[in-house]
Write an enzyme that holds these catalytic residues in place. Structure first.
Site, PDB file in Angstrom:
ATOM      1  N   GLY A  69       0.831  -1.194   0.000  1.00 54.37           N
ATOM      2  CA  GLY A  69       0.000   0.000   0.000  1.00 54.37           C
ATOM      3  C   GLY A  69       0.872   1.253   0.000  1.00 54.37           C
ATOM      4  O   GLY A  69       0.579   2.239  -0.674  1.00 54.37           O
ATOM      5  N   THR A  70       1.962   1.194   0.751  1.00 53.98           N
ATOM      6  CA  THR A  70       2.872   2.347   0.832  1.00 53.98           C
ATOM      7  C   THR A  70       3.420   2.708  -0.545  1.00 53.98           C
ATOM      8  O   THR A  70       3.480   3.888  -0.912  1.00 53.98           O
ATOM      9  CB  THR A  70       4.042   2.019   1.794  1.00 53.98           C
ATOM     10  OG1 THR A  70       3.494   1.697   3.072  1.00 53.98           O
ATOM     11  CG2 THR A  70       5.011   3.165   1.915  1.00 53.98           C
ATOM     12  N   ASN A 151      -7.207   4.914   9.527  1.00 53.87           N
ATOM     13  CA  ASN A 151      -6.732   3.623  10.013  1.00 53.87           C
ATOM     14  C   ASN A 151      -6.626   3.573  11.534  1.00 53.87           C
ATOM     15  O   ASN A 151      -6.580   2.505  12.107  1.00 53.87           O
ATOM     16  CB  ASN A 151      -5.378   3.290   9.391  1.00 53.87           C
ATOM     17  CG  ASN A 151      -4.394   4.414   9.555  1.00 53.87           C
ATOM     18  OD1 ASN A 151      -4.554   5.478   8.941  1.00 53.87           O
ATOM     19  ND2 ASN A 151      -3.394   4.225  10.383  1.00 53.87           N
ATOM     20  N   HIS A 217      -2.510  -7.337   2.350  1.00 54.57           N
ATOM     21  CA  HIS A 217      -2.372  -8.009   3.650  1.00 54.57           C
ATOM     22  C   HIS A 217      -3.359  -7.511   4.698  1.00 54.57           C
ATOM     23  O   HIS A 217      -3.452  -8.081   5.779  1.00 54.57           O
ATOM     24  CB  HIS A 217      -0.921  -7.922   4.163  1.00 54.57           C
ATOM     25  CG  HIS A 217      -0.497  -6.581   4.672  1.00 54.57           C
ATOM     26  ND1 HIS A 217      -0.441  -6.297   6.005  1.00 54.57           N
ATOM     27  CD2 HIS A 217      -0.090  -5.454   4.039  1.00 54.57           C
ATOM     28  CE1 HIS A 217       0.001  -5.046   6.181  1.00 54.57           C
ATOM     29  NE2 HIS A 217       0.217  -4.524   4.997  1.00 54.57           N
ATOM     30  N   THR A 253       9.469  -7.538 -13.213  1.00 52.07           N
ATOM     31  CA  THR A 253       8.718  -8.775 -13.447  1.00 52.07           C
ATOM     32  C   THR A 253       7.606  -8.900 -12.409  1.00 52.07           C
ATOM     33  O   THR A 253       7.843  -8.704 -11.217  1.00 52.07           O
ATOM     34  CB  THR A 253       9.671  -9.983 -13.363  1.00 52.07           C
ATOM     35  OG1 THR A 253      10.657  -9.820 -14.384  1.00 52.07           O
ATOM     36  CG2 THR A 253       8.928 -11.293 -13.561  1.00 52.07           C
ATOM     37  N   CYS A 343       5.991   4.884  17.609  1.00 54.60           N
ATOM     38  CA  CYS A 343       6.889   5.073  18.739  1.00 54.60           C
ATOM     39  C   CYS A 343       8.182   5.604  18.120  1.00 54.60           C
ATOM     40  O   CYS A 343       8.748   4.969  17.245  1.00 54.60           O
ATOM     41  CB  CYS A 343       7.101   3.703  19.351  1.00 54.60           C
ATOM     42  SG  CYS A 343       7.813   3.663  20.952  1.00 54.60           S
TER      43      CYS A 343
HETATM   44  C1  LIG Z   1      -4.403   3.824   5.734  1.00 56.62           C
HETATM   45  C2  LIG Z   1      -3.153   3.098   5.380  1.00 56.62           C
HETATM   46  N1  LIG Z   1      -2.450   3.478   4.311  1.00 56.62           N
HETATM   47  C3  LIG Z   1      -1.333   2.842   3.924  1.00 56.62           C
HETATM   48  C4  LIG Z   1      -0.851   1.772   4.637  1.00 56.62           C
HETATM   49  C5  LIG Z   1       0.401   1.081   4.171  1.00 56.62           C
HETATM   50  O1  LIG Z   1       0.091  -0.182   3.616  1.00 56.62           O
HETATM   51  P1  LIG Z   1       1.248  -1.311   3.522  1.00 56.62           P
HETATM   52  O2  LIG Z   1       1.392  -1.884   4.892  1.00 56.62           O
HETATM   53  O3  LIG Z   1       0.704  -2.320   2.543  1.00 56.62           O
HETATM   54  O4  LIG Z   1       2.471  -0.653   3.031  1.00 56.62           O
HETATM   55  C6  LIG Z   1      -1.529   1.347   5.787  1.00 56.62           C
HETATM   56  C7  LIG Z   1      -0.994   0.251   6.626  1.00 56.62           C
HETATM   57  O5  LIG Z   1      -1.072   0.291   7.832  1.00 56.62           O
HETATM   58  C8  LIG Z   1      -2.721   2.011   6.162  1.00 56.62           C
HETATM   59  O6  LIG Z   1      -3.426   1.655   7.247  1.00 56.62           O
END
Ligand SMILES: Cc1ncc(COP(=O)(O)O)c(C=O)c1O
Length: 409
Positions: A69-70, A151, A217, A253, A343
């Site tokens: 996601g990052t 989140n 995940h 790939t 932290c």
């Molecule tokens: C709102 C949000 N964005 C992005 C991420 C990042 O996702 P990833 O862990 O797949 O890099 C998270 C993960 O905690 C998230 O909660």
């Protein structure tokens, strides 16, 4: 571990996703190869892309698989910024660090000017502040970005209204849907259509919702794969150059087995979404009632209205306690929860989300997040509620940590 209440950090993999992963890993073939094994891998990959697309309301070609996601957030934000003349970035407070750290990097290295928009006390973005920030000088804005749902505190943002404002002023919008995916229906085309610009041109000129990030995940798929939904109308500069895979947007790939596993988790979690939302909301309410009965001064954070928050999220402040003390004491009792906040160098930091919602430092430090998902049961909630009073009493005795460390003295 008696109870895992940290699905927002990562969810246990679904059995079907593990099975899909392991069987796909036995298949050889680079999807870019022309021979039969390569074409077979390509078929598996493209079927996976179609299945993921159908859970996000977009076309398969709009799905760009990433490593997380990052990475999806980085591709959207840096990619949009580099492709546009505007230098201002508009972002609500309390975003995930994937967004905050990316826009701060753009500020330090690329001349971006980041404007952080206020949240209300429930964690919702102030739409009037967004509108006036845009209207002040629309041409200078590179893009708007926002979470679909927070989140930490679980608050759902008014995504269609944010998309409509962006479309009205001809600006691209990125939505981080990582926390919402699997808990709320995500309809990329639906939001685009519901928020088209005054001239109805949304989607043609790359404005409105053009980019949306998710991660496997968090929904029972594997770690190591995410996706950026990127409208064909959007222009972004890639982060990674090489073989030109995925519309030249993300060379390298492609990981067929991870994509197949992601697709399995996406299909299953989307098919169950309504039933799971009801089940999780019931468990969440049991947890919230139990906490407020056990700890009279606990403060529930986020939107109390069920339609305004993620069904699997409960978030509390425990005044006078350090969130990390509670976390460690609960962990010792076999219950895994989160403070939600980072932290820094071993020193507990107050939640930046609660601070953005206007809370004082003390409330922002005693925060605890419990997140539920597909493995959660009543027994998990009961284990947490049984452990909480003892952990809370000891955390109160420990009080708040001295924020001055031996390094500072
Ligand atoms: C709102 C949000 N964005 C992005 C991420 C990042 O996702 P990833 O862990 O797949 O890099 C998270 C993960 O905690 C998230 O909660």
């Amino acid at each position: 571990m008696a109870a895992y209440l940290d699905h927002a950090a990562t969810a246990p993999m679904l059995a079907e996703a593990i099975e899909a992963y392991t069987s796909a890993m036995t298949v050889v073939g680079n999807p870019a190869s022309i021979h039969s094994p390569g074409q077979n891998a390509k078929r598996m990959l493209e079927e996976a892309r179609e299945r993921v697309a159908s859970t996000l309301g977009c076309d398969p070609i709009e799905v760009v698989f990433t490593g997380s996601g990052t990475e999806a957030v980085n591709l959207a934000l840096k990619g949009l910024f580099w492709a546009r003349p505007g230098r201002r970035i508009l972002m609500p407070g309390g975003e995930h660090h994937a967004t905050i750290d990316t826009v701060e990097w753009l500020e330090r290295h690329e001349g971006a000017v980041v404007e952080t928009l206020p949240l209300d006390e429930l964690g919702r973005v102030d739409l009037y502040a967004l509108e006036s920030a845009i209207a002040a000088d629309p041409a200078s804005v590179a893009f708007v970005t926002s979470l679909w749902a927070n989140n930490e505190v679980g608050t759902v943002q008014p995504v269609t209204a944010i998309a409509a404002l962006s479309a009205r002023f001809g600006l691209p919008l990125h939505i981080d849907a990582v926390a919402a995916y699997g808990q709320l229906p995500i309809d990329f085309a639906g939001v685009r259509n519901a928020s088209s610009g005054v001239d109805g041109s949304n989607g043609i000129d790359g404005s409105g919702l053009v980019a949306l990030s998710v991660s496997a995940h968090k929904i029972g798929g594997p770690v190591g794969i995410g996706a950026l939904v990127l409208s064909r109308a959007a222009t972004v500069e890639p982060l990674i150059h090489g073989g030109g895979q995925q519309r030249q947007l993300r060379s390298g790939t492609q990981d067929v087995a991870a994509a197949v596993s992601f697709a399995a988790a996406a299909s299953i979690s989307t098919a169950r979404i309504d039933d799971e939302a009801l089940r999780l909301a019931r468990l969440r309410d049991r947890l919230v009632d139990g906490v407020t009965t056990a700890v009279s001064d606990a403060v529930s954070n986020g939107d109390p209205n069920p339609s305004g928050r993620l069904p699997g999220n409960a978030h509390f402040s425990f005044p006078g306690c350090e969130g990390d003390s509670l976390l460690f004491l609960l962990d010792a009792a076999g219950v895994a929860v989160s403070t939600g906040s980072a932290c820094q160098a071993g020193i507990p930091e107050p939640s930046h989300v609660l601070r953005a919602m206007g809370r004082g430092e003390l409330e922002a430090r005693g925060a605890l997040r419990m997140t539920l998902g597909h493995t959660s049961t009543e027994a998990d909630i009961d284990a947490f509620l049984a452990a909480l009073p003892g952990a809370h009493a000891r955390a109160v005795l420990a009080g708040l940590a001295d924020r001055v460390t031996s390094f500072d003295r």
